[in-house]
Design an enzyme around this catalytic site. Sequence first.
Site, mmCIF file in Angstrom:
data_model
loop_
_atom_site.group_PDB
_atom_site.id
_atom_site.type_symbol
_atom_site.label_atom_id
_atom_site.label_comp_id
_atom_site.label_asym_id
_atom_site.label_seq_id
_atom_site.Cartn_x
_atom_site.Cartn_y
_atom_site.Cartn_z
ATOM 1 C CD GLU A 261 -3.026 -1.148 0.233
ATOM 2 O OE1 GLU A 261 -3.256 0.110 0.029
ATOM 3 O OE2 GLU A 261 -3.790 -2.164 -0.086
ATOM 4 C CB CYS B 203 -1.259 7.466 1.298
ATOM 5 S SG CYS B 203 -3.230 6.750 1.933
HETATM 6 P P1 NAD Z 1 8.317 4.879 5.206
HETATM 7 O O1 NAD Z 1 8.070 3.739 3.931
HETATM 8 O O2 NAD Z 1 9.024 5.617 5.203
HETATM 9 O O3 NAD Z 1 7.969 3.747 6.542
HETATM 10 C C1 NAD Z 1 6.935 2.611 6.420
HETATM 11 C C2 NAD Z 1 7.262 1.674 7.514
HETATM 12 O O4 NAD Z 1 8.456 1.111 6.851
HETATM 13 C C3 NAD Z 1 7.557 1.938 8.835
HETATM 14 O O5 NAD Z 1 7.079 1.278 9.718
HETATM 15 C C4 NAD Z 1 9.168 1.770 8.887
HETATM 16 O O6 NAD Z 1 9.696 1.488 10.108
HETATM 17 C C5 NAD Z 1 9.412 0.764 7.987
HETATM 18 N N1 NAD Z 1 10.580 0.827 7.350
HETATM 19 C C6 NAD Z 1 11.476 1.859 6.932
HETATM 20 N N2 NAD Z 1 12.590 1.235 6.495
HETATM 21 C C7 NAD Z 1 12.245 0.016 6.302
HETATM 22 C C8 NAD Z 1 13.473 -0.953 5.700
HETATM 23 N N3 NAD Z 1 14.516 -0.681 5.108
HETATM 24 N N4 NAD Z 1 12.843 -2.198 5.748
HETATM 25 C C9 NAD Z 1 11.570 -2.458 6.177
HETATM 26 N N5 NAD Z 1 11.161 -1.642 6.751
HETATM 27 C C10 NAD Z 1 11.125 -0.402 6.571
HETATM 28 O O7 NAD Z 1 6.753 5.475 5.015
HETATM 29 P P2 NAD Z 1 6.183 6.634 5.811
HETATM 30 O O8 NAD Z 1 6.858 7.926 6.067
HETATM 31 O O9 NAD Z 1 6.211 6.270 7.294
HETATM 32 O O10 NAD Z 1 4.733 7.062 5.474
HETATM 33 C C11 NAD Z 1 4.508 7.840 4.305
HETATM 34 C C12 NAD Z 1 4.265 7.062 2.902
HETATM 35 O O11 NAD Z 1 3.489 5.940 3.227
HETATM 36 C C13 NAD Z 1 3.776 8.069 1.889
HETATM 37 O O12 NAD Z 1 4.561 7.918 0.742
HETATM 38 C C14 NAD Z 1 2.461 7.654 1.755
HETATM 39 O O13 NAD Z 1 1.917 7.883 0.604
HETATM 40 C C15 NAD Z 1 2.389 6.343 2.209
HETATM 41 N N6 NAD Z 1 1.140 5.787 2.565
HETATM 42 C C16 NAD Z 1 0.265 5.160 1.981
HETATM 43 C C17 NAD Z 1 -0.757 4.513 2.422
HETATM 44 C C18 NAD Z 1 -1.955 3.668 1.561
HETATM 45 O O14 NAD Z 1 -2.558 3.285 2.229
HETATM 46 N N7 NAD Z 1 -1.620 3.145 0.397
HETATM 47 C C19 NAD Z 1 -1.272 4.978 3.676
HETATM 48 C C20 NAD Z 1 -0.478 5.652 4.345
HETATM 49 C C21 NAD Z 1 0.735 6.235 3.871
#
Ligand code: NAD
Length: 468
Positions: free
Chosen positions: A211, A245
């Site tokens: 997502e 998002c």
């Molecule tokens: P992010 O990708 O930085 O982090 C998301 C999760 O990934 C966190 O729990 C983090 O701990 C984990 N993570 C970070 N590095 C990792 C790695 N190397 N390996 C495994 N896991 C890792 O995203 P964010 O800044 O928390 O959220 C914002 C983003 O999420 C935006 O791009 C937004 O559009 C998207 N988003 C999408 C939805 C959806 O439903 N499609 C909903 C909300 C947010």
Amino acid sequence: MSDLNSVFQTQKRAFDAMPNSDWAYRKANLKKLGAAIKAHEEDFQRTISEDFGNRSYVETTLAEVMVIQGGISHALKHTPKWMHTRKAPTAMQFKPGSNKIVPQPLGVVGIISPWNYPLQLAVMPLIAALGAGNRVMIKPSEYTPKFSDMLKKVLGEIFSDDEVHVAVGGVEVAQEFSSLPFDHLLFTGSTNVGRIVAQAAAKNLTPVTLELGGKSPTIIDESADMATTVARIANGKLLNAGQTCVAPDYVLMPSSKIDSFADAMIKQAETFYPEVAGNEQYTSIIADNHYARLQGLLEDAENKGATLRTAGDDDKQQLAKERRIPLTVVTDTTPDMKIMQEEIFGPLLPVVPSESLDDALDYVQKRERPLALYWFGKNKKKENRVLNESISGGVSVNDVAWHVIQEDIPFGGVGPSGMGAYHGEAGFNTFSHLKGVFTQSRFSQGKMLHPPYGPKTEKMLNLMKKIM
Ligand code: NAD
């Protein structure tokens, strides 16, 4: 064995001891989850607000707690039907044998969630995973540590560790988490990290639902009612200060209307939030690096010739201290501006001139497939063209973001904005194995096809060809 791996193995054993839990067990899980979220609503409002610097309590109730309660009610009502063996047709040549589909839990599933709606985006997948009868491990974001501890505490009070486990910690924990051999992994977050998670999961052939994010366009047609359109876009854009998002990322509209639209947006924002600094109803930007990134987008746009309109006249230093950014509408944009290239994820709204629907669709099609697309207008023909000729995860017509909270339709991205879907039945199916079963009849014609092949086989083959 690491702690995470040991929790995983414990969950695996617990699953093997009860591989297909009945409805009574799943119903009890969903009910106690709903009751716990309700009982701790204020704890979640407070901890999320502390993590953000300020997060409107109403937003936490509206966009997190109520969405979850809606998801649980829907799951309680429909899961028994989804769990049931499903009828499937059987082609004539295989009758009187018969087909059916048997939904089964997958086993131990992982959920990695982001910080922007930390409760909703951890618990909505949890509802789907529990409804489908799985054991669940959750890794919330390191950007919301107080919330994550609260989630661990609240879920720890109602579930044993072999049912639901919350793994708190930083990126190292997330990396280790994503390398566990889950039976399914649902990741919500950025496209970049989604790529890394998909690669980690591929090593175990763990199926993933991603997502992700992206730039969600909003197309405003000449036939749209401007006052309603402005109010709805401003509301959707400023919820959670644009850190959503599916927030409208940018607007495509005829150039003759851009100035009046931009002025109306600013006026609307000032009506919603007469002050931004110190306003408990206006959410802060989550962290200094994100605040700096958003300021950088504005600076870059201005340096490249954009015009900025900012809502209100709050003291800039005070705003910076509170990490709050008022709505800023950006016009005279050009494609080389960073604000037109990366997902904004904040209360900045660039506007792109687009003189016709063909222009707008062409602009969208040439770019990465977005998570959401919005169209405002009354012209049904054009609306149908937008729905048929653009590809996006989902669409709301004449509003923004509402499609996400509908439990009766799937929610997910497409291409760089994600793969797979959840919510409602789509979520149940995501966390289930839909096992195809063929039951042979006593009167199977199969023996006519046994070797050695001869004239009888030929007759049978000819008959089958005729009815196929
Ligand atoms: P992010 O990708 O930085 O982090 C998301 C999760 O990934 C966190 O729990 C983090 O701990 C984990 N993570 C970070 N590095 C990792 C790695 N190397 N390996 C495994 N896991 C890792 O995203 P964010 O800044 O928390 O959220 C914002 C983003 O999420 C935006 O791009 C937004 O559009 C998207 N988003 C999408 C939805 C959806 O439903 N499609 C909903 C909300 C947010």
